[in-house]
Design an enzyme around this catalytic site. Sequence first.
Site, mmCIF file in Angstrom:
data_model
loop_
_atom_site.group_PDB
_atom_site.id
_atom_site.type_symbol
_atom_site.label_atom_id
_atom_site.label_comp_id
_atom_site.label_asym_id
_atom_site.label_seq_id
_atom_site.Cartn_x
_atom_site.Cartn_y
_atom_site.Cartn_z
ATOM 1 N N CYS A 112 0.835 -1.205 0.000
ATOM 2 C CA CYS A 112 0.000 0.000 0.000
ATOM 3 C C CYS A 112 0.875 1.262 0.000
ATOM 4 O O CYS A 112 1.534 1.546 -0.991
ATOM 5 C CB CYS A 112 -0.982 -0.072 1.182
ATOM 6 S SG CYS A 112 -2.256 1.195 1.091
ATOM 7 N N HIS A 216 -3.648 -5.200 0.531
ATOM 8 C CA HIS A 216 -3.074 -5.535 1.844
ATOM 9 C C HIS A 216 -3.001 -7.055 2.024
ATOM 10 O O HIS A 216 -3.871 -7.646 2.676
ATOM 11 C CB HIS A 216 -3.926 -4.909 2.957
ATOM 12 C CG HIS A 216 -3.694 -3.442 3.107
ATOM 13 N ND1 HIS A 216 -2.813 -2.911 4.032
ATOM 14 C CD2 HIS A 216 -4.203 -2.396 2.433
ATOM 15 C CE1 HIS A 216 -2.805 -1.592 3.935
ATOM 16 N NE2 HIS A 216 -3.641 -1.245 2.964
ATOM 17 N N GLU A 218 -1.247 -8.713 3.964
ATOM 18 C CA GLU A 218 -1.104 -9.121 5.389
ATOM 19 C C GLU A 218 -2.456 -9.444 6.005
ATOM 20 O O GLU A 218 -2.531 -10.060 7.063
ATOM 21 C CB GLU A 218 -0.362 -8.033 6.187
ATOM 22 C CG GLU A 218 -1.171 -6.832 6.635
ATOM 23 C CD GLU A 218 -1.476 -5.823 5.528
ATOM 24 O OE1 GLU A 218 -1.097 -6.069 4.368
ATOM 25 O OE2 GLU A 218 -2.082 -4.770 5.840
#
Length: 254
Positions: A112, A216, A218
Amino acid sequence: MRPLIGIPCRAAFRSNHPEKPVYYSNKSYVQAVESAGGVPVLIPMMKDLENLHALLARLDGLLLSGGIDVHPSSYQEEVDAALSETDPELDKLELVLARWAWQEDIPTLGICRGMQLINVSLGGTLYQDLETGYQDGLQHANWSLPRNQLIHSVSIDPNSQMRQVLGVDKVMVNSLHHQAVKELGKGVLASGKAEDGIVELLEVPGRTFMLATQCHPEELYRDNPVWLHLFRSLVKACEKKLSATIPTAMSASA
Ligand SMILES: NCCCC(=O)O
């Protein structure tokens, strides 16, 4: 030996203790690096660049995480749109890190803001606010939805390193950003795009592992092994670098 992967922190004030500012990073970045076999090392802002360099010399890789906006002064533009929070100290720290990673060929994953930062560090620019600067695009800022909500697809360049790493031609992503890459930096390849043309994945050919995502991962790696593979590939690239440097260090001390 397990590789040490640095994750820069940002500064914040807790409302109940405004006199005690803290440095922090989202837990999900730390967990993703650990799940992939790396050792996360949080990097605070430091006054003395020599201290930062002393830490960098001990790191094997870098994860430039998501976060607040990059200030347009970092790419020589005036503020022309709705910026959210910015932090010149954080921009400075992360630009030093990104340039160091490029120069020293340190395996790096940008996420990001981290992707935007890598682009800016190589001379690229950003849409300061997609809603005003790219009006016909998809809805990229979905703050009220769960962070792992899949929103749109990304088509991946079949000839890219990202395609090799992820192993798929198309992938569904979450979307939590209001800035995005506009002009690509020098030597930067857009390795994946959304249907509206927004750059969603990028990489720096010529570097061992300098890959980045606008989404994202994660928040997605637990549900989709494609993203765990991305973190594992970062760790593998760091391990390779580490195993190449250990014999040199040992023979130097012999
Ligand atoms: N600038 C977008 C921030 C998204 C996030 O990290 O939550």
